[in-house]
Enzyme design. Structure first.
Site, PDB file in Angstrom:
ATOM      1  N   TYR A   1       0.835  -1.199   0.000  1.00  0.00           N
ATOM      2  CA  TYR A   1       0.000   0.000   0.000  1.00  0.00           C
ATOM      3  C   TYR A   1       0.874   1.255   0.000  1.00  0.00           C
ATOM      4  O   TYR A   1       0.619   2.207  -0.735  1.00  0.00           O
ATOM      5  CB  TYR A   1      -0.936   0.006   1.213  1.00  0.00           C
TER       6      TYR A   1
ATOM      7  N   ASN B   1       1.876  10.380  -3.457  1.00  0.00           N
ATOM      8  CA  ASN B   1       1.603  10.832  -2.095  1.00  0.00           C
ATOM      9  C   ASN B   1       2.156   9.804  -1.117  1.00  0.00           C
ATOM     10  O   ASN B   1       1.447   8.879  -0.702  1.00  0.00           O
ATOM     11  CB  ASN B   1       0.103  11.045  -1.884  1.00  0.00           C
TER      12      ASN B   1
ATOM     13  N   ARG C   1      -3.068   4.503   3.729  1.00  0.00           N
ATOM     14  CA  ARG C   1      -4.468   4.233   4.111  1.00  0.00           C
ATOM     15  C   ARG C   1      -5.437   4.683   3.017  1.00  0.00           C
ATOM     16  O   ARG C   1      -6.439   4.023   2.738  1.00  0.00           O
ATOM     17  CB  ARG C   1      -4.806   4.908   5.434  1.00  0.00           C
TER      18      ARG C   1
ATOM     19  N   ASN D   1     -12.371   0.247  -5.888  1.00  0.00           N
ATOM     20  CA  ASN D   1     -11.961  -0.088  -7.247  1.00  0.00           C
ATOM     21  C   ASN D   1     -13.123  -0.724  -8.024  1.00  0.00           C
ATOM     22  O   ASN D   1     -13.577  -1.807  -7.671  1.00  0.00           O
ATOM     23  CB  ASN D   1     -10.771  -1.053  -7.188  1.00  0.00           C
TER      24      ASN D   1
ATOM     25  N   CYS E   1      -6.263  -4.907  -7.801  1.00  0.00           N
ATOM     26  CA  CYS E   1      -6.132  -4.597  -6.373  1.00  0.00           C
ATOM     27  C   CYS E   1      -5.715  -5.827  -5.561  1.00  0.00           C
ATOM     28  O   CYS E   1      -5.190  -5.678  -4.460  1.00  0.00           O
ATOM     29  CB  CYS E   1      -7.412  -3.973  -5.832  1.00  0.00           C
ATOM     30  N   HIS E   2      -5.899  -7.031  -6.104  1.00  0.00           N
ATOM     31  CA  HIS E   2      -5.442  -8.230  -5.390  1.00  0.00           C
ATOM     32  C   HIS E   2      -3.923  -8.279  -5.284  1.00  0.00           C
ATOM     33  O   HIS E   2      -3.389  -8.991  -4.449  1.00  0.00           O
ATOM     34  CB  HIS E   2      -5.973  -9.500  -6.072  1.00  0.00           C
TER      35      HIS E   2
ATOM     36  N   GLU F   1      -1.538 -16.268 -10.298  1.00  0.00           N
ATOM     37  CA  GLU F   1      -0.419 -15.509 -10.855  1.00  0.00           C
ATOM     38  C   GLU F   1       0.929 -16.012 -10.330  1.00  0.00           C
ATOM     39  O   GLU F   1       1.961 -15.413 -10.581  1.00  0.00           O
ATOM     40  CB  GLU F   1      -0.575 -14.022 -10.545  1.00  0.00           C
TER      41      GLU F   1
END
Length: 180
Positions: free
Chosen positions: A114, A123, A128, A137, A145-146, A174
């Protein structure tokens, strides 16, 4: 204003709902009844649209091709289906920038934390906020996002913690198995 249409297709991770317009995809996600208790993956399940829908639609065609490549070719699909610019546009907001960065910079078979994704999106202190962007998403699988994990190597929550088994399955698909 977009005229949004929808279709449902089968996939190895269950039925997917696809919303789209002439400009591109608005969303793709597992149907709402799929969760950790009901998830039953079928690796060989073909990508097929349930009728009625316009099977000859170029947006649906590109989405089906992408899903077929992702699940059955074993590589990251090269050509991303067209995403509607009313939903995602690079630089429009931090959240959309996170989605775009994840889409373009984290390839098949790789993970990112993250915090690393926050830094790539511009940023550094917004790990968070990246988590919030992942939860919102609209493009499951396509904006992967996984592939976003915690800095301690743990997988984190997927779909608000309701589909962690889906995240595990996708990471194994994957061949990413070094996560805790």
């Amino acid at each position: 204003m977009c005229e949004v249409l929808s279709a449902i297709c089968t996939s190895p991770i269950g039925r997917l709902t696809i919303s789209y317009c002439l400009q591109g995809l608005h969303s793709i996600s597992q149907i709402s009844t799929i969760n950790d208790r009901s998830f039953l993956p079928h690796a060989n399940q073909s990508i097929e649209y349930e009728l009625p829908c316009d099977i000859d639609d170029p947006i649906l065609d590109s989405c089906r091709e992408w899903l077929d490549d992702y699940f059955h070719a074993g590589v990251h699909p090269i050509k991303t289906p067209k995403l509607c610019p009313t939903v995602i546009m690079k630089g429009n907001s931090f959240q959309e920038n996170v989605w775009y960065t994840l889409l373009k910079r984290v390839p098949f078979g790789h993970v990112i934390t993250y915090g690393e994704l926050a830094k790539l999106a511009g940023n550094t202190g917004a790990a968070r906020a990246v988590g919030t962007a992942m939860r919102r998403n609209p493009f499951q699988l396509i904006v992967p996002c996984h592939r976003v994990i915690c800095s301690n190597g743990k997988k984190g929550n997927y779909a608000g913690g309701e589909r962690n088994s889906v995240k595990v399955w996708l990471l194994k698909h994957e061949q990413i198995e070094n996560c805790k």
